[in-house]
Motif scaffolding. Structure first.
Motif, PDB file in Angstrom:
ATOM      1  N   ALA A   1       0.830  -1.202   0.000  1.00  0.00           N
ATOM      2  CA  ALA A   1       0.000   0.000   0.000  1.00  0.00           C
ATOM      3  C   ALA A   1       0.867   1.255   0.000  1.00  0.00           C
ATOM      4  O   ALA A   1       0.587   2.222  -0.714  1.00  0.00           O
ATOM      5  CB  ALA A   1      -0.927  -0.007   1.213  1.00  0.00           C
TER       6      ALA A   1
ATOM      7  N   PHE B   1      -6.607   5.733  -3.901  1.00  0.00           N
ATOM      8  CA  PHE B   1      -7.637   4.698  -3.897  1.00  0.00           C
ATOM      9  C   PHE B   1      -7.407   3.631  -4.979  1.00  0.00           C
ATOM     10  O   PHE B   1      -7.238   2.452  -4.682  1.00  0.00           O
ATOM     11  CB  PHE B   1      -9.019   5.340  -4.100  1.00  0.00           C
TER      12      PHE B   1
ATOM     13  N   THR C   1      -4.125   1.502  -5.007  1.00  0.00           N
ATOM     14  CA  THR C   1      -4.040   0.731  -3.764  1.00  0.00           C
ATOM     15  C   THR C   1      -4.990  -0.456  -3.773  1.00  0.00           C
ATOM     16  O   THR C   1      -4.590  -1.593  -3.486  1.00  0.00           O
ATOM     17  CB  THR C   1      -4.359   1.635  -2.558  1.00  0.00           C
ATOM     18  N   ILE C   2      -6.243  -0.225  -4.128  1.00  0.00           N
ATOM     19  CA  ILE C   2      -7.217  -1.310  -4.080  1.00  0.00           C
ATOM     20  C   ILE C   2      -6.921  -2.367  -5.139  1.00  0.00           C
ATOM     21  O   ILE C   2      -7.224  -3.552  -4.967  1.00  0.00           O
ATOM     22  CB  ILE C   2      -8.658  -0.762  -4.235  1.00  0.00           C
ATOM     23  N   THR C   3      -6.292  -1.951  -6.245  1.00  0.00           N
ATOM     24  CA  THR C   3      -5.956  -2.907  -7.302  1.00  0.00           C
ATOM     25  C   THR C   3      -4.753  -3.760  -6.925  1.00  0.00           C
ATOM     26  O   THR C   3      -4.732  -4.977  -7.177  1.00  0.00           O
ATOM     27  CB  THR C   3      -5.659  -2.162  -8.617  1.00  0.00           C
TER      28      THR C   3
ATOM     29  N   ALA D   1      -5.597  -4.783  -2.597  1.00  0.00           N
ATOM     30  CA  ALA D   1      -6.978  -5.087  -2.208  1.00  0.00           C
ATOM     31  C   ALA D   1      -7.436  -4.215  -1.031  1.00  0.00           C
ATOM     32  O   ALA D   1      -6.751  -3.264  -0.644  1.00  0.00           O
ATOM     33  CB  ALA D   1      -7.131  -6.570  -1.882  1.00  0.00           C
ATOM     34  N   ASN D   2      -8.579  -4.545  -0.481  1.00  0.00           N
ATOM     35  CA  ASN D   2      -9.199  -3.762   0.595  1.00  0.00           C
ATOM     36  C   ASN D   2      -9.347  -4.666   1.810  1.00  0.00           C
ATOM     37  O   ASN D   2     -10.425  -5.185   2.102  1.00  0.00           O
ATOM     38  CB  ASN D   2     -10.555  -3.233   0.125  1.00  0.00           C
TER      39      ASN D   2
ATOM     40  N   THR E   1      -4.677  -3.267   4.753  1.00  0.00           N
ATOM     41  CA  THR E   1      -4.505  -2.322   3.645  1.00  0.00           C
ATOM     42  C   THR E   1      -5.664  -1.332   3.544  1.00  0.00           C
ATOM     43  O   THR E   1      -5.671  -0.500   2.641  1.00  0.00           O
ATOM     44  CB  THR E   1      -4.384  -3.070   2.302  1.00  0.00           C
ATOM     45  N   GLN E   2      -6.632  -1.421   4.441  1.00  0.00           N
ATOM     46  CA  GLN E   2      -7.818  -0.568   4.341  1.00  0.00           C
ATOM     47  C   GLN E   2      -7.545   0.825   4.909  1.00  0.00           C
ATOM     48  O   GLN E   2      -7.674   1.067   6.109  1.00  0.00           O
ATOM     49  CB  GLN E   2      -9.011  -1.198   5.061  1.00  0.00           C
TER      50      GLN E   2
ATOM     51  N   LEU F   1     -10.367   3.644   1.195  1.00  0.00           N
ATOM     52  CA  LEU F   1     -10.942   2.311   1.015  1.00  0.00           C
ATOM     53  C   LEU F   1     -12.035   2.036   2.048  1.00  0.00           C
ATOM     54  O   LEU F   1     -13.042   1.396   1.743  1.00  0.00           O
ATOM     55  CB  LEU F   1      -9.847   1.250   1.108  1.00  0.00           C
TER      56      LEU F   1
ATOM     57  N   HIS G   1     -15.143   3.833   1.005  1.00  0.00           N
ATOM     58  CA  HIS G   1     -15.756   3.081  -0.097  1.00  0.00           C
ATOM     59  C   HIS G   1     -16.542   1.879   0.428  1.00  0.00           C
ATOM     60  O   HIS G   1     -17.683   1.637   0.006  1.00  0.00           O
ATOM     61  CB  HIS G   1     -14.671   2.614  -1.063  1.00  0.00           C
ATOM     62  N   SER G   2     -15.949   1.153   1.358  1.00  0.00           N
ATOM     63  CA  SER G   2     -16.633  -0.020   1.922  1.00  0.00           C
ATOM     64  C   SER G   2     -17.857   0.382   2.735  1.00  0.00           C
ATOM     65  O   SER G   2     -18.916  -0.254   2.649  1.00  0.00           O
ATOM     66  CB  SER G   2     -15.671  -0.816   2.806  1.00  0.00           C
TER      67      SER G   2
END
Length: 232
Positions: free
Chosen positions: A91, A160, A163-165, A168-169, A174-175, A179, A182-183
């Motif tokens: 991240a 965003f 990082t999410i790609t 992941a989340n 890594t959240q 992220l 978004h969740s």
């Protein structure tokens, strides 16, 4: 709301470590691009600035294909126990890479505004390139370093897509703030968390900008005795 503080702490950690590797690299690249003339300089400048204009998801995919478990470099690092995919280190890597152009640009501009006549005068006076770098270039670049650091930190905090790609989340791993927002927006009972995360993000950004303004003013007074020009 229990997860609020860990999310903030993880976001600050990721942004800090992103800046920890990206700022020295940005300083070096800014100096090289501003003061050196060599074959491939334009190509290097394009490569440095590409994360700024590419979709962040593409940046994340490039990292995944290169540094992922089965990537060209990631596959070689895996047997050594080194992994960047799906963890906080990845991240920080993704956030720093996306922030790098915003770090390089103000530093490069600061170096480009260094007086060449003064540099030549110091050389005639017998100062070595290293002495001229320390006495002339480093102080001149400090405002750009501060501006680039603040911009890079803010970008890393809000990153965003890459990082999410790439990582992941994953809650607790890594959240980051973006992220987590978004969740939380996908749920119907997380409105309070979204609000608090947005407030925290605004507060952190505001403090960072205020700190940079104060530091720029202090540096300008120390270096020239004048009030600072606002770079950030």
């Amino acid at each position: 709301m229990i997860a609020f503080l860990p999310i903030i702490a993880l976001s600050l950690k990721v942004a800090f470590f992103a800046l920890l590797w990206a700022l020295p690299l940005g300083f070096t690249l800014g100096y090289v691009l501003a003061t050196k003339r060599f074959f491939g300089r334009r190509l290097l400048s394009v490569l440095v600035m590409m994360p700024l204009v590419m979709p962040p998801v593409v940046t994340g995919l490039v990292l995944l294909y290169v540094l992922g478990p089965k990537g060209a470099i990631g596959g070689l690092l895996a047997p050594l126990g080194i992994s960047f995919a799906f963890n906080a280190a990845g991240a920080a890597l993704a956030a720093g890479l996306v922030a790098l152009p915003l770090i390089v640009r103000p530093i490069r501009l600061s170096f480009e505004h260094v007086s060449k006549d003064l540099d030549e005068a110091l050389a005639v006076a017998g100062l070595t390139p290293w002495q001229r770098f320390i006495m002339l270039y480093v102080p001149s670049a400090l405002p750009g370093v501060v501006a680039g650091g603040v911009l890079g930190f803010a970008k890393a905090m809000g990153e965003f897509g890459a990082t999410i790609t790439f990582v992941a989340n994953i809650p607790g791993e890594t959240q980051t703030i973006s992220l987590a927002i978004h969740s939380a927006l996908q749920a119907f009972d997380q409105t309070d968390l979204v609000v608090w995360l947005c407030v925290a993000s605004l507060a952190i950004s505001g403090l960072a900008i205020w700190g940079s303004e104060f530091l720029l003013s202090w540096l300008e007074k120390r270096l020239t005795g004048r009030r600072a020009v606002r770079h950030a």
